[in-house]
Write a protein that holds these residues in place. Structure first.
Motif, PDB file in Angstrom:
ATOM      1  N   THR A 202       0.626  -1.295   0.153  1.00 29.26           N
ATOM      2  CA  THR A 202       0.089   0.316  -0.004  1.00 29.26           C
ATOM      3  C   THR A 202       1.183   1.484  -0.010  1.00 29.26           C
ATOM      4  OG1 THR A 202      -1.686  -1.129   0.936  1.00 29.26           O
ATOM      5  CG2 THR A 202      -1.623   1.268   1.024  1.00 29.26           C
ATOM      6  N   SER A 203       1.873   1.346   0.603  1.00 28.10           N
ATOM      7  CA  SER A 203       3.141   2.204   0.830  1.00 28.10           C
ATOM      8  C   SER A 203       3.549   2.580  -0.358  1.00 28.10           C
ATOM      9  CB  SER A 203       3.548   2.450   2.563  1.00 28.10           C
ATOM     10  OG  SER A 203       3.071   1.843   3.625  1.00 28.10           O
ATOM     11  N   SER A 204       3.531   1.835  -1.238  1.00 30.55           N
ATOM     12  CA  SER A 204       4.157   1.758  -2.225  1.00 30.55           C
ATOM     13  C   SER A 204       3.592   2.014  -3.388  1.00 30.55           C
ATOM     14  CB  SER A 204       4.967   0.632  -2.366  1.00 30.55           C
ATOM     15  OG  SER A 204       6.250   0.200  -3.626  1.00 30.55           O
ATOM     16  N   THR A 205       2.414   1.336  -3.732  1.00 30.97           N
ATOM     17  CA  THR A 205       1.277   2.240  -4.418  1.00 30.97           C
ATOM     18  C   THR A 205       1.380   3.337  -4.234  1.00 30.97           C
ATOM     19  OG1 THR A 205       0.849  -0.055  -4.571  1.00 30.97           O
ATOM     20  CG2 THR A 205      -0.422   1.314  -5.314  1.00 30.97           C
ATOM     21  N   LEU A 206       0.961   3.819  -3.223  1.00 29.40           N
ATOM     22  CA  LEU A 206       0.520   5.241  -2.630  1.00 29.40           C
ATOM     23  C   LEU A 206       1.931   6.519  -3.707  1.00 29.40           C
ATOM     24  CD1 LEU A 206      -1.627   4.983   0.535  1.00 29.40           C
ATOM     25  CD2 LEU A 206      -2.452   5.715  -1.529  1.00 29.40           C
ATOM     26  N   SER A 207       2.691   5.928  -2.900  1.00 32.06           N
ATOM     27  CA  SER A 207       4.004   6.066  -2.931  1.00 32.06           C
ATOM     28  C   SER A 207       4.002   6.944  -4.801  1.00 32.06           C
ATOM     29  CB  SER A 207       5.832   6.343  -2.353  1.00 32.06           C
ATOM     30  OG  SER A 207       5.426   6.032  -1.660  1.00 32.06           O
ATOM     31  N   SER A 208       4.294   5.679  -5.445  1.00 33.13           N
ATOM     32  CA  SER A 208       4.505   6.057  -7.175  1.00 33.13           C
ATOM     33  C   SER A 208       3.824   5.988  -8.023  1.00 33.13           C
ATOM     34  CB  SER A 208       4.501   4.499  -7.631  1.00 33.13           C
ATOM     35  OG  SER A 208       5.459   3.618  -6.250  1.00 33.13           O
ATOM     36  N   LEU A 209       2.112   6.081  -7.219  1.00 30.00           N
ATOM     37  CA  LEU A 209       0.776   6.629  -6.988  1.00 30.00           C
ATOM     38  C   LEU A 209       0.810   8.739  -7.293  1.00 30.00           C
ATOM     39  CD1 LEU A 209      -2.054   5.030  -6.793  1.00 30.00           C
ATOM     40  CD2 LEU A 209      -1.295   5.462  -9.077  1.00 30.00           C
ATOM     41  N   MET A 262      13.988   8.232  -3.273  1.00 33.61           N
ATOM     42  CA  MET A 262      13.911   7.289  -1.827  1.00 33.61           C
ATOM     43  C   MET A 262      12.388   6.590  -1.144  1.00 33.61           C
ATOM     44  SD  MET A 262      16.034   8.331   0.152  1.00 33.61           S
ATOM     45  CE  MET A 262      15.647   7.966   1.535  1.00 33.61           C
ATOM     46  N   TYR A 263      11.335   6.988  -2.443  1.00 35.09           N
ATOM     47  CA  TYR A 263      10.302   6.915  -1.700  1.00 35.09           C
ATOM     48  C   TYR A 263       9.473   5.454  -2.491  1.00 35.09           C
ATOM     49  CZ  TYR A 263      10.741   9.617   2.042  1.00 35.09           C
ATOM     50  OH  TYR A 263      11.541   9.568   3.201  1.00 35.09           O
ATOM     51  N   VAL A 264       9.674   5.952  -3.804  1.00 32.40           N
ATOM     52  CA  VAL A 264       8.871   4.875  -5.056  1.00 32.40           C
ATOM     53  C   VAL A 264       8.707   3.213  -4.165  1.00 32.40           C
ATOM     54  CG1 VAL A 264       9.118   3.554  -7.527  1.00 32.40           C
ATOM     55  CG2 VAL A 264       9.543   5.832  -6.695  1.00 32.40           C
ATOM     56  N   SER A 265       9.783   2.796  -3.490  1.00 31.09           N
ATOM     57  CA  SER A 265       9.430   2.090  -2.923  1.00 31.09           C
ATOM     58  C   SER A 265      10.469   1.888  -1.304  1.00 31.09           C
ATOM     59  CB  SER A 265      10.664   0.133  -2.905  1.00 31.09           C
ATOM     60  OG  SER A 265      11.074  -0.796  -2.386  1.00 31.09           O
ATOM     61  N   PRO A 266       9.116   2.054  -0.295  1.00 27.72           N
ATOM     62  CA  PRO A 266       9.272   2.984   0.838  1.00 27.72           C
ATOM     63  C   PRO A 266      10.658   1.429   1.752  1.00 27.72           C
ATOM     64  CG  PRO A 266       7.358   2.317   0.907  1.00 27.72           C
ATOM     65  CD  PRO A 266       7.925   1.942   0.276  1.00 27.72           C
ATOM     66  N   THR A 267      10.545  -0.063   1.086  1.00 24.27           N
ATOM     67  CA  THR A 267      11.452  -0.478   2.166  1.00 24.27           C
ATOM     68  C   THR A 267      12.545  -1.036   1.582  1.00 24.27           C
ATOM     69  OG1 THR A 267       9.697  -2.526   1.199  1.00 24.27           O
ATOM     70  CG2 THR A 267       9.479  -0.880   3.463  1.00 24.27           C
ATOM     71  N   SER A 268      13.032  -0.540   0.809  1.00 31.03           N
ATOM     72  CA  SER A 268      14.370  -1.026  -0.118  1.00 31.03           C
ATOM     73  C   SER A 268      15.487  -0.442   0.677  1.00 31.03           C
ATOM     74  CB  SER A 268      14.373   0.197  -1.575  1.00 31.03           C
ATOM     75  OG  SER A 268      13.014   0.351  -2.311  1.00 31.03           O
ATOM     76  N   GLU A 269      16.359  -1.025   0.166  1.00 33.28           N
ATOM     77  CA  GLU A 269      17.934  -1.984   1.430  1.00 33.28           C
ATOM     78  C   GLU A 269      18.521  -0.073   1.057  1.00 33.28           C
ATOM     79  OE1 GLU A 269      18.044  -2.677   4.426  1.00 33.28           O
ATOM     80  OE2 GLU A 269      16.462  -3.905   4.174  1.00 33.28           O
ATOM     81  N   TYR A 270      18.611   1.140   1.436  1.00 32.26           N
ATOM     82  CA  TYR A 270      19.358   2.028   1.245  1.00 32.26           C
ATOM     83  C   TYR A 270      20.580   1.834   2.182  1.00 32.26           C
ATOM     84  CZ  TYR A 270      16.165   3.583  -2.416  1.00 32.26           C
ATOM     85  OH  TYR A 270      14.925   3.547  -3.763  1.00 32.26           O
ATOM     86  N   ASP A 271      21.459   2.641   2.128  1.00 33.92           N
ATOM     87  CA  ASP A 271      22.412   3.056   3.172  1.00 33.92           C
ATOM     88  C   ASP A 271      21.853   4.303   3.906  1.00 33.92           C
ATOM     89  OD1 ASP A 271      24.880   5.154   3.705  1.00 33.92           O
ATOM     90  OD2 ASP A 271      25.532   2.940   4.487  1.00 33.92           O
ATOM     91  N   ALA A 272      21.847   4.183   5.725  1.00 34.74           N
ATOM     92  CA  ALA A 272      21.381   4.897   6.563  1.00 34.74           C
ATOM     93  C   ALA A 272      21.952   6.561   6.376  1.00 34.74           C
ATOM     94  CB  ALA A 272      21.485   4.698   7.437  1.00 34.74           C
ATOM     95  N   GLY A 273      23.972   6.413   6.086  1.00 35.35           N
ATOM     96  CA  GLY A 273      23.922   7.519   5.824  1.00 35.35           C
ATOM     97  C   GLY A 273      23.244   7.938   4.503  1.00 35.35           C
TER      98      GLY A 273
END
Length: 311
Positions: A202-209, A262-273
């Motif tokens: 849901t978060s990913s879909t809403l962010s993408s839209l 950042m927000y197309v996929s909110p659980t994507s693994e990005y480096d924290a920095g």
């Protein structure tokens, strides 16, 4: 809301730890001074645009009314994160309550959503002004402008409301440490006891839209604007049209270029920095430089600013 330290025990906790920018004391003081200056300059720059539009009768047009609303939005957007970040520089525990965390989450994302919609209607306004100049006064009336502004604020504050409420009801396991300077969905979802695919989807879909629909609308609007401008016979007319649209396109590029990472996929693994740097760019840096971009590239705004400052 509960946090589970192991499968058999649970205890109610009162909040999270926002790590922010961990460094030695001198570094914390330096960052505090830097971000305090950035925050004050952002408030001054955007407030100047609002005052210029209010006091200069020549700027009482839909384009500048939208710009004033956009500047008002930027003030609150940066205020949703920076004051808490500044307080954390001198905090020993860097604690934020559950209610404080999710209120920040809600307002930060609601204001960001509102910004996406505002950028879209500002592009629509430029499309009407350049592609339909003779009909512009009858199409972009004060009533339509007011309705568009109200719609942006209402849609922005409703867009993520349900997902944020759902996320606030889940249980969190183990560490309550968020390696960020704000309550962001990625780090929050990483702390849940079990993955909740429905929330993630849901978060990913809403962010993408939210990102792609306004972005495509902006691109189509400016493609039509470009087509119309290229048909203008005089070079001076083309330069004026490009100058009018250039500042808005610059802001769109800065904002969307960083947010889409950042927000197309909110659980994507990005480096924290890297998460912190990108988030800083669109949430702190762009509200700072937007007044500069709009003022430098617009003669009417520069004149109004000089009049406001008495120079």
């Amino acid at each position: 809301m509960k946090i589970y330290n192991n499968p058999n025990t649970s205890s109610t906790i009162t909040g999270f730890i926002l790590l922010g920018f961990p460094c030695h004391r001198e570094g914390q003081i330096l960052l505090f001074v830097l971000f305090s200056a950035v925050y004050l300059l952002t408030l001054m720059g955007n407030s100047s645009i609002i005052c210029a539009v209010c006091w200069d009768q020549r700027l009482h047009t839909p384009m500048y009314i939208l710009l004033a609303n956009f500047s008002f939005l930027e003030i609150w957007y940066v205020t949703s994160t920076v004051p808490n970040m500044l307080a954390n520089f001198f905090s020993d525990n860097k604690f934020i309550s559950f209610s404080g965390c999710f209120l920040q989450f809600y307002f930060f994302f609601s204001l960001g959503s509102t910004e996406c919609f505002f950028l879209a209607i500002m592009a629509f306004d430029r499309y009407l002004a350049i592609c339909r100049p003779l009909h512009y006064p009858t199409l972009m009336t004060g009533r339509l402008c007011a309705n568009l502004v109200i719609s942006c604020w209402v849609l922005g504050f409703l867009w993520f409301l349900i997902p944020i409420i759902i996320i606030s009801q889940v249980s969190f396991c183990g560490s309550r440490i968020i390696d960020h300077f704000l309550c962001d969905p990625g780090p929050l979802l990483a702390l849940t006891c079990t993955r909740v695919p429905v929330i993630e989807l849901t978060s990913s879909t809403l962010s993408s839209l939210l990102l792609f629909i306004p972005f495509l609308f902006i691109m189509v609007s400016y493609a039509l604007v470009l087509q119309a401008v290229l048909k203008v016979p005089s070079a001076a007319g083309r330069r004026k049209a490009f100058s009018t649209c250039g500042s808005h396109l610059t802001v769109v590029s800065l904002f969307y270029g960083s947010v889409m990472v950042m927000y197309v996929s909110p659980t994507s693994e990005y480096d924290a920095g890297m998460q912190k740097i990108v988030t800083l760019f669109y949430s702190v840096v762009t509200p700072l430089i937007n007044p500069v971009i709009y003022s430098l590239r617009n003669k009417d705004m520069k004149h109004a600013m000089k009049k406001l400052l008495g120079t």
